[in-house]
Design an enzyme around this catalytic site. Structure first.
Site, PDB file in Angstrom:
ATOM      1  N   ASP A 190      -8.146 -12.983  33.478  1.00  0.00           N
ATOM      2  CA  ASP A 190      -8.909 -13.338  34.685  1.00  0.00           C
ATOM      3  C   ASP A 190      -8.541 -12.455  35.862  1.00  0.00           C
ATOM      4  OD1 ASP A 190     -10.480 -16.225  34.461  1.00  0.00           O
ATOM      5  OD2 ASP A 190      -8.968 -15.874  32.927  1.00  0.00           O
TER       6      ASP A 190
ATOM      7  N   ASP B 172      -4.275 -19.281  33.771  1.00  0.00           N
ATOM      8  CA  ASP B 172      -5.122 -18.813  32.664  1.00  0.00           C
ATOM      9  C   ASP B 172      -4.944 -19.749  31.475  1.00  0.00           C
ATOM     10  OD1 ASP B 172      -7.010 -17.118  31.422  1.00  0.00           O
ATOM     11  OD2 ASP B 172      -5.412 -16.107  30.322  1.00  0.00           O
TER      12      ASP B 172
ATOM     13  N   ASN C 216     -24.192 -18.200  47.233  1.00  0.00           N
ATOM     14  CA  ASN C 216     -22.854 -18.769  47.134  1.00  0.00           C
ATOM     15  C   ASN C 216     -22.378 -18.638  45.695  1.00  0.00           C
ATOM     16  OD1 ASN C 216     -20.652 -20.866  46.971  1.00  0.00           O
ATOM     17  ND2 ASN C 216     -21.238 -21.125  49.110  1.00  0.00           N
TER      18      ASN C 216
ATOM     19  N   LYS D 207     -12.469 -21.022  29.439  1.00  0.00           N
ATOM     20  CA  LYS D 207     -11.888 -22.036  30.334  1.00  0.00           C
ATOM     21  C   LYS D 207     -12.002 -21.625  31.800  1.00  0.00           C
ATOM     22  CE  LYS D 207     -10.716 -25.770  28.342  1.00  0.00           C
ATOM     23  NZ  LYS D 207     -11.464 -26.983  28.666  1.00  0.00           N
ATOM     24  N   ASP D 208     -11.819 -22.620  32.680  1.00  0.00           N
ATOM     25  CA  ASP D 208     -12.014 -22.400  34.117  1.00  0.00           C
ATOM     26  C   ASP D 208     -10.928 -21.494  34.708  1.00  0.00           C
ATOM     27  OD1 ASP D 208     -13.964 -24.418  33.718  1.00  0.00           O
ATOM     28  OD2 ASP D 208     -12.354 -25.897  33.900  1.00  0.00           O
TER      29      ASP D 208
ATOM     30  N   GLN E  23       5.986 -24.380  54.495  1.00  0.00           N
ATOM     31  CA  GLN E  23       6.951 -24.472  55.623  1.00  0.00           C
ATOM     32  C   GLN E  23       6.326 -25.185  56.836  1.00  0.00           C
ATOM     33  OE1 GLN E  23       9.678 -22.473  53.186  1.00  0.00           O
ATOM     34  NE2 GLN E  23      10.146 -23.476  55.093  1.00  0.00           N
TER      35      GLN E  23
ATOM     36  N   ASP F  88     -13.373 -14.369  34.809  1.00  0.00           N
ATOM     37  CA  ASP F  88     -13.073 -13.628  33.576  1.00  0.00           C
ATOM     38  C   ASP F  88     -14.310 -12.786  33.289  1.00  0.00           C
ATOM     39  OD1 ASP F  88     -12.849 -12.775  30.948  1.00  0.00           O
ATOM     40  OD2 ASP F  88     -12.104 -14.699  30.192  1.00  0.00           O
TER      41      ASP F  88
ATOM     42  N   TYR G 209     -19.345 -24.695  25.699  1.00  0.00           N
ATOM     43  CA  TYR G 209     -18.085 -24.000  25.917  1.00  0.00           C
ATOM     44  C   TYR G 209     -18.324 -22.507  26.120  1.00  0.00           C
ATOM     45  CZ  TYR G 209     -13.496 -22.039  25.302  1.00  0.00           C
ATOM     46  OH  TYR G 209     -12.334 -21.336  25.499  1.00  0.00           O
TER      47      TYR G 209
ATOM     48  N   TYR H  67     -18.139 -30.165  24.435  1.00  0.00           N
ATOM     49  CA  TYR H  67     -18.496 -28.840  24.939  1.00  0.00           C
ATOM     50  C   TYR H  67     -18.049 -27.742  23.981  1.00  0.00           C
ATOM     51  CZ  TYR H  67     -19.626 -31.554  28.941  1.00  0.00           C
ATOM     52  OH  TYR H  67     -20.190 -32.485  29.755  1.00  0.00           O
TER      53      TYR H  67
ATOM     54  N   HIS I 128      -8.739 -12.415  24.352  1.00  0.00           N
ATOM     55  CA  HIS I 128      -8.679 -13.068  25.666  1.00  0.00           C
ATOM     56  C   HIS I 128      -7.293 -12.934  26.309  1.00  0.00           C
ATOM     57  CE1 HIS I 128     -12.579 -15.140  25.277  1.00  0.00           C
ATOM     58  NE2 HIS I 128     -12.239 -15.394  24.014  1.00  0.00           N
TER      59      HIS I 128
ATOM     60  N   TYR J  43     -13.502  -7.878  25.281  1.00  0.00           N
ATOM     61  CA  TYR J  43     -13.975  -9.122  24.687  1.00  0.00           C
ATOM     62  C   TYR J  43     -14.567 -10.058  25.750  1.00  0.00           C
ATOM     63  CZ  TYR J  43     -15.022 -12.406  21.294  1.00  0.00           C
ATOM     64  OH  TYR J  43     -15.766 -13.220  20.487  1.00  0.00           O
TER      65      TYR J  43
HETATM   66  P1  13P Z   1     -15.552 -16.058  19.033  1.00  0.00           P
HETATM   67  O1  13P Z   1     -16.442 -16.827  18.105  1.00  0.00           O
HETATM   68  O2  13P Z   1     -16.298 -15.304  20.072  1.00  0.00           O
HETATM   69  O3  13P Z   1     -14.545 -15.252  18.294  1.00  0.00           O
HETATM   70  O4  13P Z   1     -14.844 -17.197  19.885  1.00  0.00           O
HETATM   71  C1  13P Z   1     -13.523 -17.454  19.819  1.00  0.00           C
HETATM   72  C2  13P Z   1     -12.998 -17.536  21.158  1.00  0.00           C
HETATM   73  O5  13P Z   1     -12.144 -16.776  21.513  1.00  0.00           O
HETATM   74  C3  13P Z   1     -13.593 -18.558  22.030  1.00  0.00           C
HETATM   75  O6  13P Z   1     -13.805 -18.050  23.296  1.00  0.00           O
HETATM   76  P1  13P Z   2     -10.435 -17.678  28.462  1.00  0.00           P
HETATM   77  O1  13P Z   2     -11.084 -18.852  29.151  1.00  0.00           O
HETATM   78  O2  13P Z   2      -9.198 -17.240  29.132  1.00  0.00           O
HETATM   79  O3  13P Z   2     -11.424 -16.581  28.285  1.00  0.00           O
HETATM   80  O4  13P Z   2     -10.001 -18.138  27.024  1.00  0.00           O
HETATM   81  C1  13P Z   2     -11.005 -18.486  26.151  1.00  0.00           C
HETATM   82  C2  13P Z   2     -10.553 -18.872  24.795  1.00  0.00           C
HETATM   83  O5  13P Z   2     -11.360 -19.422  24.083  1.00  0.00           O
HETATM   84  C3  13P Z   2      -9.200 -18.595  24.326  1.00  0.00           C
HETATM   85  O6  13P Z   2      -9.066 -18.947  22.974  1.00  0.00           O
HETATM   86 MG    MG Z   3      -9.016 -16.605  31.089  1.00  0.00          MG
HETATM   87 MG    MG Z   4     -11.704 -14.658  28.226  1.00  0.00          MG
END
Ligand code: 13P
Ligand code: 13P
Ligand code: MG
Ligand code: MG
Length: 364
Positions: A53, A131, A104, A231-232, A241, A11, A228, A347, A18, A90
């Protein structure tokens, strides 16, 4: 000669918030992959988006963990981050957690799933793109594909699958791995992989032939960053097959909207909704989490495809189920089991709030 199919993803900035990827970022990814094919680094390659992503699907003969291929992906993500910054997208560069590439991509933020294989006369593969969810989300679908005869008829009625599959499981906190053989060690396997926040299936192997059947990305952003950072949003590659489950057996697990970690702020459980790529734009409460599936036939390393495998009304019920489950879980607001359990909140906000309130707690 063995070939490698590498999926490396990150991402590098969302549009809007997001929810999706800006077309300029995707266009840059496509141009650079095409250039790497022209320059001879890759036999073939494609760039695709699931939510915010960018997934690079790269076929080459440089082997797994190739410094050249990983470096190319890293440089592409850096260039894409520049586009994201220019457009004020964002979280520009969100998953790039180190200052410089050092040989790597693993441990640097982006996720990777790579398969080394001898190409068969016909080589169907499915690349899954997730996602708004975590590494480990493929544990349950992989179990269904490779160990559950109620999902995969071939485990019972096809000689080529009847010898079973071995699961390589990674303990993502202790950085250890174990291989468990199915069917005889199914109960032991499930003790671990039923807890996907800690144990993630990295690889699945056909026990009769030793061939790799499936790989997923198990890189955990929060464990790399210690906090945090998004997310991954894992990737997986599954061969189909012959000595592997059929395409329909590989897709069958996604007729249920499994509950996974992710959703808003990466801190909630929500249903994993299978959608075509055109609908993989999680917007409601930054979700529900999405899973898209691109099917290819490999032809001398060339990617013939993709076919958008969830662009099929037979997944409509799973999508409706995902919406129903999302409605129900959302009603719980900040309460578990919608919100993640405490150790996963480590996290997110818990450490800061706990520190602020420390002096206010007293003995009872
Ligand atoms: P922000 O504090 O950056 O709005 O975080 C909210 C969010 O989307 C977490 O990734
Ligand atoms: P992503 O990991 O897809 O950027 O999402 C982050 C998030 O905090 C959504 O609320
Ligand atoms: Mg994402
Ligand atoms: Mg994102």
């Amino acid at each position: 000669m063995p070939r490698t199919l590498s999926v490396i993803k990150a991402d590098i900035g969302g549009y809007v918030g997001h929810s999706a990827m800006h077309p300029e970022v995707l266009a840059l990814g496509r141009e650079q992959v095409e250039r790497a094919v022209r320059d001879g680094l890759l036999i073939d390659g494609q760039a695709h988006a699931c939510g915010d992503d960018l997934f690079l699907i790269m076929s080459h003969d440089q082997g797994q963990d190739s410094e050249r291929v990983h470096h190319f992906a890293w440089d592409l993500f850096i260039a894409g981050t520049e586009v994201a910054k220019k457009l004020h997208l964002y979280g520009a560069g969100q998953d790039l957690l180190v200052d410089a590439f050092s040989g790597n991509i693993r441990g640097a933020g982006p996720g990777s799933a790579e398969v080394e294989y001898e190409e068969r006369p016909s080589e169907p593969v499915i690349v899954f793109m997730g996602d708004k969810t975590s590494a480990g989300a493929f544990n349950l679908p992989f179990y269904k594909m490779f160990a559950d005869p109620f999902n995969t008829a071939g485990l019972v009625i096809a000689e080529s699958l009847h010898g079973g599959f071995a699961f390589e499981v990674h303990d993502v906190k202790e950085h250890k791995k174990i291989v468990l053989n199915c069917p005889e060690e199914i109960y032991d396997l499930l003790v671990f992989i039923g807890s996907p926040a800690r144990y993630a299936v990295k690889r699945v192997v056909n026990r009769s032939t030793g061939e790799i059947a499936a790989v997923s990305s198990t890189d955990k952003l929060s464990l790399i960053a210690g906090r945090y950072v998004g997310k991954d949003d894992p990737a997986a590659v599954v061969r189909c097959q012959g000595t592997f489950p059929a395409v329909g057996e590989v897709l069958e697990p996604f007729t249920t909207a499994w509950i996974v970690e992710g959703f808003m702020r990466g801190s909630h459980y929500g249903p994993w909704m299978p959608t075509p790529v055109a609908q993989a734009h999680p917007s409601r409460f930054d979700g529900p989490p999405r899973i898209a599936a691109l099917g290819f036939q490999l032809a001398d390393g060339k990617l013939v495809g993709p076919r958008d495998m969830f662009d099929d009304p037979s997944f409509d019920n799973a999508r409706a189920e995902a919406n129903r489950v999302a409605d129900h879980l959302r009603k719980h607001g900040p309460f578990e089991p919608h919100r993640l359990p405490l150790d996963e909140m480590e996290y997110t906000t818990m450490p800061a709030v706990a520190a602020k309130m420390k002096a206010r707690w007293s003995e009872m």
